[in-house]
Design a protein around this motif. Structure first.
Motif, PDB file in Angstrom:
ATOM      1  N   VAL A  78      89.740 125.117 -96.325  1.00  0.00           N
ATOM      2  CA  VAL A  78      90.071 125.265 -96.427  1.00  0.00           C
ATOM      3  C   VAL A  78      90.716 126.806 -95.395  1.00  0.00           C
ATOM      4  O   VAL A  78      91.487 127.613 -95.192  1.00  0.00           O
ATOM      5  N   VAL A  79      89.599 127.475 -95.994  1.00  0.00           N
ATOM      6  CA  VAL A  79      89.619 128.937 -95.769  1.00  0.00           C
ATOM      7  C   VAL A  79      88.040 129.082 -94.717  1.00  0.00           C
ATOM      8  O   VAL A  79      88.557 129.543 -93.539  1.00  0.00           O
ATOM      9  N   ILE A  80      86.995 128.380 -94.645  1.00  0.00           N
ATOM     10  CA  ILE A  80      86.228 129.023 -93.937  1.00  0.00           C
ATOM     11  C   ILE A  80      86.261 128.203 -93.171  1.00  0.00           C
ATOM     12  O   ILE A  80      86.036 129.342 -91.573  1.00  0.00           O
ATOM     13  N   ASP A  81      86.949 127.324 -92.477  1.00  0.00           N
ATOM     14  CA  ASP A  81      87.226 126.491 -90.967  1.00  0.00           C
ATOM     15  C   ASP A  81      88.001 127.022 -90.374  1.00  0.00           C
ATOM     16  O   ASP A  81      88.168 127.662 -89.013  1.00  0.00           O
ATOM     17  N   LYS A  82      88.975 128.032 -90.911  1.00  0.00           N
ATOM     18  CA  LYS A  82      90.168 129.043 -90.153  1.00  0.00           C
ATOM     19  C   LYS A  82      89.061 129.836 -90.217  1.00  0.00           C
ATOM     20  O   LYS A  82      89.796 130.601 -89.012  1.00  0.00           O
TER      21      LYS A  82
ATOM     22  N   GLY B  51      85.847 132.081 -83.543  1.00  0.00           N
ATOM     23  CA  GLY B  51      85.486 131.747 -81.201  1.00  0.00           C
ATOM     24  C   GLY B  51      84.622 130.670 -82.344  1.00  0.00           C
ATOM     25  O   GLY B  51      83.840 130.444 -80.955  1.00  0.00           O
ATOM     26  N   ASN B  52      84.106 130.220 -82.995  1.00  0.00           N
ATOM     27  CA  ASN B  52      83.606 129.228 -83.949  1.00  0.00           C
ATOM     28  C   ASN B  52      82.047 129.843 -82.478  1.00  0.00           C
ATOM     29  O   ASN B  52      80.852 128.555 -82.439  1.00  0.00           O
ATOM     30  N   THR B  53      81.806 131.353 -83.292  1.00  0.00           N
ATOM     31  CA  THR B  53      80.528 131.525 -83.237  1.00  0.00           C
ATOM     32  C   THR B  53      79.677 131.177 -84.237  1.00  0.00           C
ATOM     33  O   THR B  53      77.926 130.950 -84.100  1.00  0.00           O
ATOM     34  N   LEU B  54      79.810 130.618 -84.747  1.00  0.00           N
ATOM     35  CA  LEU B  54      78.610 130.743 -86.410  1.00  0.00           C
ATOM     36  C   LEU B  54      79.774 128.682 -87.164  1.00  0.00           C
ATOM     37  O   LEU B  54      80.818 128.419 -87.183  1.00  0.00           O
ATOM     38  N   THR B  55      78.593 128.341 -87.647  1.00  0.00           N
ATOM     39  CA  THR B  55      79.401 126.932 -88.069  1.00  0.00           C
ATOM     40  C   THR B  55      79.207 127.671 -89.816  1.00  0.00           C
ATOM     41  O   THR B  55      79.280 128.488 -90.836  1.00  0.00           O
ATOM     42  N   GLY B  56      79.709 126.629 -90.831  1.00  0.00           N
ATOM     43  CA  GLY B  56      80.305 126.693 -91.524  1.00  0.00           C
ATOM     44  C   GLY B  56      79.245 126.638 -92.771  1.00  0.00           C
ATOM     45  O   GLY B  56      79.147 128.114 -93.731  1.00  0.00           O
TER      46      GLY B  56
ATOM     47  N   ASN C 130      75.380 142.567 -87.822  1.00  0.00           N
ATOM     48  CA  ASN C 130      76.449 143.881 -86.994  1.00  0.00           C
ATOM     49  C   ASN C 130      77.349 144.136 -88.212  1.00  0.00           C
ATOM     50  O   ASN C 130      77.861 143.340 -88.444  1.00  0.00           O
ATOM     51  N   PRO C 131      77.321 145.748 -88.083  1.00  0.00           N
ATOM     52  CA  PRO C 131      78.040 146.247 -89.228  1.00  0.00           C
ATOM     53  C   PRO C 131      79.352 145.504 -88.932  1.00  0.00           C
ATOM     54  O   PRO C 131      80.592 145.855 -89.888  1.00  0.00           O
ATOM     55  N   ASN C 132      79.613 145.454 -87.571  1.00  0.00           N
ATOM     56  CA  ASN C 132      81.285 145.634 -87.585  1.00  0.00           C
ATOM     57  C   ASN C 132      81.163 144.609 -87.421  1.00  0.00           C
ATOM     58  O   ASN C 132      82.448 143.338 -87.988  1.00  0.00           O
ATOM     59  N   ARG C 133      80.895 143.148 -87.126  1.00  0.00           N
ATOM     60  CA  ARG C 133      81.030 141.961 -87.514  1.00  0.00           C
ATOM     61  C   ARG C 133      81.237 140.963 -88.397  1.00  0.00           C
ATOM     62  O   ARG C 133      82.233 140.836 -89.083  1.00  0.00           O
ATOM     63  N   ALA C 134      80.141 142.020 -89.926  1.00  0.00           N
ATOM     64  CA  ALA C 134      80.334 141.738 -91.107  1.00  0.00           C
ATOM     65  C   ALA C 134      82.314 142.294 -91.509  1.00  0.00           C
ATOM     66  O   ALA C 134      82.345 141.807 -92.615  1.00  0.00           O
ATOM     67  N   ALA C 135      82.807 143.935 -91.211  1.00  0.00           N
ATOM     68  CA  ALA C 135      83.037 143.841 -91.382  1.00  0.00           C
ATOM     69  C   ALA C 135      84.718 142.653 -91.110  1.00  0.00           C
ATOM     70  O   ALA C 135      85.880 142.527 -91.869  1.00  0.00           O
TER      71      ALA C 135
END
Length: 249
Positions: free
Chosen positions: A85-89, A95-100, A126-131
């Motif tokens: 419910v949270v992960i999918d959103k 942009g669907n760059t990661l799997t669950g 990537n530090p920016n993507r982590a944030a």
């Protein structure tokens, strides 16, 4: 039958082959440094902190029991954050760059003892993507939690910020491990070289271990020593010959 190596023999072996241990230890440091700096991918981590309070049916002030209940509910919040419910959103926002499964591995819930505050820690290359992921997870949780359980308020105390300092790999720790592994491998290599060496380096081996009679030693001479010895013999022969000639006159 393998010969046992005592502490005295081990000390002599290390003293004799110290260069092997040092060389392998240096190689261990070099390899771990190269792996850390050029092979292993740096990982960056950041954390956002949240405070969640449940709905209180009474208008009275919150009691200690209610606070303890809120603390115990943090495990439930962890399960909700890791739920589709949270992960999918969050994945859709990225942009669907990661799997669950990949996203769940990046998320860690940080709790503090006897505290209603908990953190959402995200680790990424990537530090920016982590944030970005940490803030998206917190915002998505804040938007959806009220429809799942009775929660009055979800406050984001501090948003995640990009941290340019990697949390792994740790160069100093890896170098220490490299030295220890190199020392151990060097010691093992020294023992192998010592046990495979069948040469007799000491006359005590002949008398004490083999029980043979020591008849004598054969010394090894360098070319320079041989040349000097030949010169001495020539001089001695010439001197003796001169004495004979002079004596004959």
């Amino acid at each position: 039958m393998m010969n046992t190596i005592g502490m005295a023999d081990l000390y002599k072996m290390i003293k004799k082959r110290w260069w092997v241990i040092v060389l392998v230890s240096v190689v261990g440091i070099a390899l771990t440094t190269i792996l850390t700096n050029y092979v292993l991918i740096p990982q960056y981590a950041t954390t956002t902190q949240l405070l969640v309070s449940r709905k209180n049916v009474n208008t009275q002030s919150i009691e200690i029991g209610e606070i303890e209940t809120n603390i115990q509910m943090i495990n439930t919040y962890r399960d909700i954050i890791e739920d589709p419910v949270v992960i999918d959103k969050v994945i859709n926002e990225l942009g669907n760059t990661l799997t669950g499964v990949e996203l769940q591995k990046k998320i860690e819930i940080i709790t503090q003892e006897d505290s209603q505050i908990f953190g959402i820690k995200v680790t990424d290359t990537n530090p920016n993507r982590a944030a970005e992921i940490a803030n998206l997870v917190a915002a998505t949780f804040q938007e959806n939690i009220d429809g799942i359980i009775n929660v009055e308020n979800v406050a984001i105390l501090s948003k995640a910020k990009a941290n340019p300092v990697p949390v792994s790999p740790n160069l100093m720790l890896n170098q220490v491990v490299g030295v220890l592994v190199g020392f151990l491998l060097g010691l093992i290599l020294s023992i192998i070289l010592e046990t495979r060496d069948k040469k007799v380096h000491d006359e005590k081996i002949i008398t004490e271990k083999l029980g043979w009679i020591h008849l004598g030693n054969i010394t090894e001479m360098t070319l320079r020593e041989v040349a000097e010895e030949e010169k001495k013999q020539i001089v001695t022969v010439a001197t003796n010959h001169s004495k004979k000639v002079l004596g004959g006159d």
